[in-house]
Design a protein around this motif. Structure first.
Motif, PDB file in Angstrom:
ATOM      1  N   THR A  11     -17.516  86.435  -3.830  1.00 30.38           N
ATOM      2  CA  THR A  11     -17.608  86.612  -5.281  1.00 30.38           C
ATOM      3  C   THR A  11     -16.192  86.737  -5.836  1.00 30.38           C
ATOM      4  OG1 THR A  11     -17.671  89.038  -5.223  1.00 30.38           O
ATOM      5  CG2 THR A  11     -19.785  87.863  -5.010  1.00 30.38           C
ATOM      6  N   TYR A  12     -16.038  86.416  -7.093  1.00 32.40           N
ATOM      7  CA  TYR A  12     -14.711  86.526  -7.698  1.00 32.40           C
ATOM      8  C   TYR A  12     -14.259  87.983  -7.765  1.00 32.40           C
ATOM      9  CZ  TYR A  12     -15.124  81.593  -8.841  1.00 32.40           C
ATOM     10  OH  TYR A  12     -15.250  80.233  -8.748  1.00 32.40           O
ATOM     11  N   GLU A  13     -15.216  88.894  -7.886  1.00 31.76           N
ATOM     12  CA  GLU A  13     -14.867  90.326  -7.895  1.00 31.76           C
ATOM     13  C   GLU A  13     -14.249  90.745  -6.561  1.00 31.76           C
ATOM     14  OE1 GLU A  13     -17.657  89.422 -11.031  1.00 31.76           O
ATOM     15  OE2 GLU A  13     -17.775  89.071  -8.850  1.00 31.76           O
ATOM     16  N   SER A  14     -14.743  90.168  -5.467  1.00 34.39           N
ATOM     17  CA  SER A  14     -14.216  90.535  -4.151  1.00 34.39           C
ATOM     18  C   SER A  14     -12.792  90.018  -3.935  1.00 34.39           C
ATOM     19  CB  SER A  14     -15.132  90.013  -3.047  1.00 34.39           C
ATOM     20  OG  SER A  14     -15.224  88.605  -3.074  1.00 34.39           O
ATOM     21  N   ILE A  15     -12.396  88.980  -4.667  1.00 32.19           N
ATOM     22  CA  ILE A  15     -11.013  88.500  -4.588  1.00 32.19           C
ATOM     23  C   ILE A  15     -10.051  89.584  -5.063  1.00 32.19           C
ATOM     24  CG2 ILE A  15      -9.365  86.816  -5.476  1.00 32.19           C
ATOM     25  CD1 ILE A  15     -11.256  85.609  -3.509  1.00 32.19           C
ATOM     26  N   ALA A  16     -10.449  90.301  -6.102  1.00 31.08           N
ATOM     27  CA  ALA A  16      -9.605  91.382  -6.626  1.00 31.08           C
ATOM     28  C   ALA A  16      -9.402  92.463  -5.576  1.00 31.08           C
ATOM     29  CB  ALA A  16     -10.234  91.963  -7.889  1.00 31.08           C
ATOM     30  N   VAL A  17     -10.439  92.744  -4.786  1.00 32.12           N
ATOM     31  CA  VAL A  17     -10.329  93.741  -3.716  1.00 32.12           C
ATOM     32  C   VAL A  17      -9.305  93.281  -2.675  1.00 32.12           C
ATOM     33  CG1 VAL A  17     -11.570  94.936  -1.871  1.00 32.12           C
ATOM     34  CG2 VAL A  17     -12.694  94.528  -4.071  1.00 32.12           C
ATOM     35  N   ALA A  18      -9.368  92.001  -2.320  1.00 37.00           N
ATOM     36  CA  ALA A  18      -8.431  91.466  -1.332  1.00 37.00           C
ATOM     37  C   ALA A  18      -6.994  91.533  -1.839  1.00 37.00           C
ATOM     38  CB  ALA A  18      -8.819  90.027  -0.993  1.00 37.00           C
ATOM     39  N   VAL A  19      -6.787  91.136  -3.073  1.00 43.29           N
ATOM     40  CA  VAL A  19      -5.437  91.136  -3.642  1.00 43.29           C
ATOM     41  C   VAL A  19      -4.881  92.553  -3.708  1.00 43.29           C
ATOM     42  CG1 VAL A  19      -4.085  90.677  -5.712  1.00 43.29           C
ATOM     43  CG2 VAL A  19      -5.759  89.004  -4.931  1.00 43.29           C
ATOM     44  N   THR A  20      -5.724  93.520  -4.086  1.00 44.33           N
ATOM     45  CA  THR A  20      -5.282  94.915  -4.139  1.00 44.33           C
ATOM     46  C   THR A  20      -4.818  95.390  -2.770  1.00 44.33           C
ATOM     47  OG1 THR A  20      -6.777  95.408  -5.976  1.00 44.33           O
ATOM     48  CG2 THR A  20      -5.999  97.274  -4.663  1.00 44.33           C
ATOM     49  N   ALA A  21      -5.548  95.003  -1.733  1.00 44.30           N
ATOM     50  CA  ALA A  21      -5.206  95.444  -0.380  1.00 44.30           C
ATOM     51  C   ALA A  21      -3.941  94.778   0.145  1.00 44.30           C
ATOM     52  CB  ALA A  21      -6.371  95.158   0.563  1.00 44.30           C
ATOM     53  N   LEU A  22      -3.656  93.567  -0.331  1.00 42.38           N
ATOM     54  CA  LEU A  22      -2.548  92.793   0.230  1.00 42.38           C
ATOM     55  C   LEU A  22      -1.336  92.685  -0.685  1.00 42.38           C
ATOM     56  CD1 LEU A  22      -4.669  89.809   1.635  1.00 42.38           C
ATOM     57  CD2 LEU A  22      -3.775  91.752   2.935  1.00 42.38           C
ATOM     58  N   SER A  23      -1.440  93.177  -1.889  1.00 41.54           N
ATOM     59  CA  SER A  23      -0.405  92.924  -2.898  1.00 41.54           C
ATOM     60  C   SER A  23       0.946  93.536  -2.552  1.00 41.54           C
ATOM     61  CB  SER A  23      -0.866  93.447  -4.267  1.00 41.54           C
ATOM     62  OG  SER A  23      -1.136  94.829  -4.199  1.00 41.54           O
ATOM     63  N   ASN A  24       0.973  94.609  -1.757  1.00 40.18           N
ATOM     64  CA  ASN A  24       2.250  95.235  -1.402  1.00 40.18           C
ATOM     65  C   ASN A  24       2.824  94.721  -0.092  1.00 40.18           C
ATOM     66  OD1 ASN A  24       2.343  96.898  -3.708  1.00 40.18           O
ATOM     67  ND2 ASN A  24       0.969  98.385  -2.751  1.00 40.18           N
ATOM     68  N   ALA A  25       2.139  93.774   0.528  1.00 38.03           N
ATOM     69  CA  ALA A  25       2.600  93.257   1.817  1.00 38.03           C
ATOM     70  C   ALA A  25       3.767  92.293   1.624  1.00 38.03           C
ATOM     71  CB  ALA A  25       1.454  92.558   2.536  1.00 38.03           C
ATOM     72  N   SER A  26       4.767  92.420   2.465  1.00 38.76           N
ATOM     73  CA  SER A  26       5.889  91.477   2.430  1.00 38.76           C
ATOM     74  C   SER A  26       5.662  90.307   3.376  1.00 38.76           C
ATOM     75  CB  SER A  26       7.192  92.191   2.803  1.00 38.76           C
ATOM     76  OG  SER A  26       7.102  92.757   4.102  1.00 38.76           O
ATOM     77  N   ILE A  27       4.692  90.469   4.283  1.00 32.70           N
ATOM     78  CA  ILE A  27       4.339  89.411   5.232  1.00 32.70           C
ATOM     79  C   ILE A  27       2.823  89.294   5.287  1.00 32.70           C
ATOM     80  CG2 ILE A  27       4.512  88.578   7.603  1.00 32.70           C
ATOM     81  CD1 ILE A  27       6.993  90.288   7.965  1.00 32.70           C
ATOM     82  N   LEU A  28       2.319  88.076   5.174  1.00 33.07           N
ATOM     83  CA  LEU A  28       0.888  87.812   5.274  1.00 33.07           C
ATOM     84  C   LEU A  28       0.647  86.797   6.392  1.00 33.07           C
ATOM     85  CD1 LEU A  28       0.053  87.362   1.467  1.00 33.07           C
ATOM     86  CD2 LEU A  28      -0.352  89.404   2.863  1.00 33.07           C
ATOM     87  N   VAL A  29      -0.575  86.800   6.903  1.00 29.79           N
ATOM     88  CA  VAL A  29      -1.006  85.789   7.864  1.00 29.79           C
ATOM     89  C   VAL A  29      -2.046  84.922   7.166  1.00 29.79           C
ATOM     90  CG1 VAL A  29      -1.883  85.349  10.177  1.00 29.79           C
ATOM     91  CG2 VAL A  29      -0.686  87.495   9.694  1.00 29.79           C
ATOM     92  N   VAL A  30      -1.894  83.601   7.251  1.00 32.35           N
ATOM     93  CA  VAL A  30      -2.766  82.681   6.512  1.00 32.35           C
ATOM     94  C   VAL A  30      -3.265  81.580   7.443  1.00 32.35           C
ATOM     95  CG1 VAL A  30      -2.951  81.078   4.570  1.00 32.35           C
ATOM     96  CG2 VAL A  30      -1.519  83.129   4.358  1.00 32.35           C
ATOM     97  N   ASP A  31      -4.535  81.241   7.288  1.00 33.90           N
ATOM     98  CA  ASP A  31      -5.133  80.168   8.064  1.00 33.90           C
ATOM     99  C   ASP A  31      -6.314  79.621   7.275  1.00 33.90           C
ATOM    100  OD1 ASP A  31      -5.363  78.529  10.377  1.00 33.90           O
ATOM    101  OD2 ASP A  31      -7.013  79.765  11.108  1.00 33.90           O
ATOM    102  N   CYS A  32      -6.732  78.400   7.560  1.00 34.82           N
ATOM    103  CA  CYS A  32      -7.878  77.799   6.873  1.00 34.82           C
ATOM    104  C   CYS A  32      -8.846  77.200   7.878  1.00 34.82           C
ATOM    105  CB  CYS A  32      -7.426  76.704   5.908  1.00 34.82           C
ATOM    106  SG  CYS A  32      -6.456  77.292   4.497  1.00 34.82           S
ATOM    107  N   GLU A  33     -10.118  77.202   7.505  1.00 36.16           N
ATOM    108  CA  GLU A  33     -11.152  76.527   8.284  1.00 36.16           C
ATOM    109  C   GLU A  33     -11.833  75.521   7.366  1.00 36.16           C
ATOM    110  OE1 GLU A  33     -11.085  77.155  11.339  1.00 36.16           O
ATOM    111  OE2 GLU A  33     -10.161  79.142  11.432  1.00 36.16           O
TER     112      GLU A  33
END
Length: 278
Positions: A11-33
């Motif tokens: 859901t679009y609401e759950s995207i906000a939860v993800a961004v809040t959790a990751l917004s202070n990170a200086s390094i992220l891990v990204v992958d696609c399926e």
């Protein structure tokens, strides 16, 4: 039954939860399926993203969330396009085109660990040029072994990449999650990819839990490789800027889905393009 260690964002609401959790990170891990990732028949299924330790893992359902103009996406896209936030990937070439074609997102600040593995061969592992040529003669150029031996200069600068499982094995990293049987979930999913027996498996909804765990576990493996490369000196303060420049060039390998089709047809995805390292 192993505990669930990821959050599925459908859901679009759950995207906000993800961004809040990751917004202070200086390094992220990204992958696609995806189905046929980055090919002309490709359809993006899951965008996997986490913090550097893969403790906060979010699986974004691209089939459920198809509107790139939705306001909920903007903070997430800002993170992915922010040069100052480093994105760890393993062979992000196809992922980059999926994100560009599906969402209009241009990945920036990427450190591609597949490329790091190649760069570290001579500088950290002491691999000689003769060993590099041996790798070519055992692989794509196996029918040209005599040519490689007689005319080594013609193969100068050609580097064959390895897959993540090969790299994990070489560096002594377990490629399965603790508590999982050896054959699940990664080996089963990899086998399905290779056989093509279920080409639409990533388009199923609800997505089977095995595939969700596979997507989440890939982030863990990339995170473990990053830590391993740091400890081994493959990545350090001096070489990181150049590695990121090289990774940016590497990500632009496939300009379009049609180019990816051509690379796959000719088996050229096995190599680092000549302009990337120099």
């Amino acid at each position: 039954m192993a505990p669930q260690y990821y959050s599925l964002c459908s859901t679009y609401e759950s995207i906000a939860v993800a961004v809040t959790a990751l917004s202070n990170a200086s390094i992220l891990v990204v992958d696609c399926e995806a189905r046929d990732i980055a090919r002309t028949t490709g359809v993006l299924s899951i965008v996997s993203i986490s913090d550097v330790d893969a403790r906060s893992v979010f699986l974004i359902d691209a089939l459920a969330l198809q509107d790139p103009s939705h306001p909920a996406f903007k903070p997430l896209f800002d993170l992915l396009e922010n040069q100052a936030v480093m994105k760890l990937m393993w062979d992000g070439r196809a992922d980059a085109i999926e994100l560009r074609e599906t969402y209009g997102v241009e990945l920036r600040g990427v450190l591609d660990l597949q490329l790091v593995e190649v760069v570290s061969r001579p500088s950290v592992r002491g691999e000689t040029d003769a060993v590099r040529r041996q790798r070519l003669s055992r692989g794509y150029f196996r029918e040209m072994q005599m040519d490689i031996s007689r005319n080594p200069a013609e193969f100068e600068g050609i580097h064959q990449v390895c897959g993540i499982d090969t790299c994990l094995k070489a560096r002594g990293i377990n490629n399965r999650k603790d508590g999982e049987p050896q054959q699940l979930p990664k080996a089963v999913v990899v086998a399905l990819h290779k056989t093509g027996s279920n080409p639409n498996m990533w388009l199923q909804r609800p997505l089977p839990r095995m595939l969700l765990k596979y997507a989440a576990h890939d982030l863990e493996l990339i995170a473990q490789l990053y830590t391993n490369f740091l400890r081994a000196g493959c990545i350090n303060r001096r070489n990181l800027p150049l590695l990121k420049q090289q990774s940016a060039r590497y990500l632009r390998t496939y300009h379009t889905r049609a180019v990816k089709d051509l690379f796959d047809k000719r088996g050229l995805g096995l190599f680092v393009p000549l302009h990337v390292l120099d």
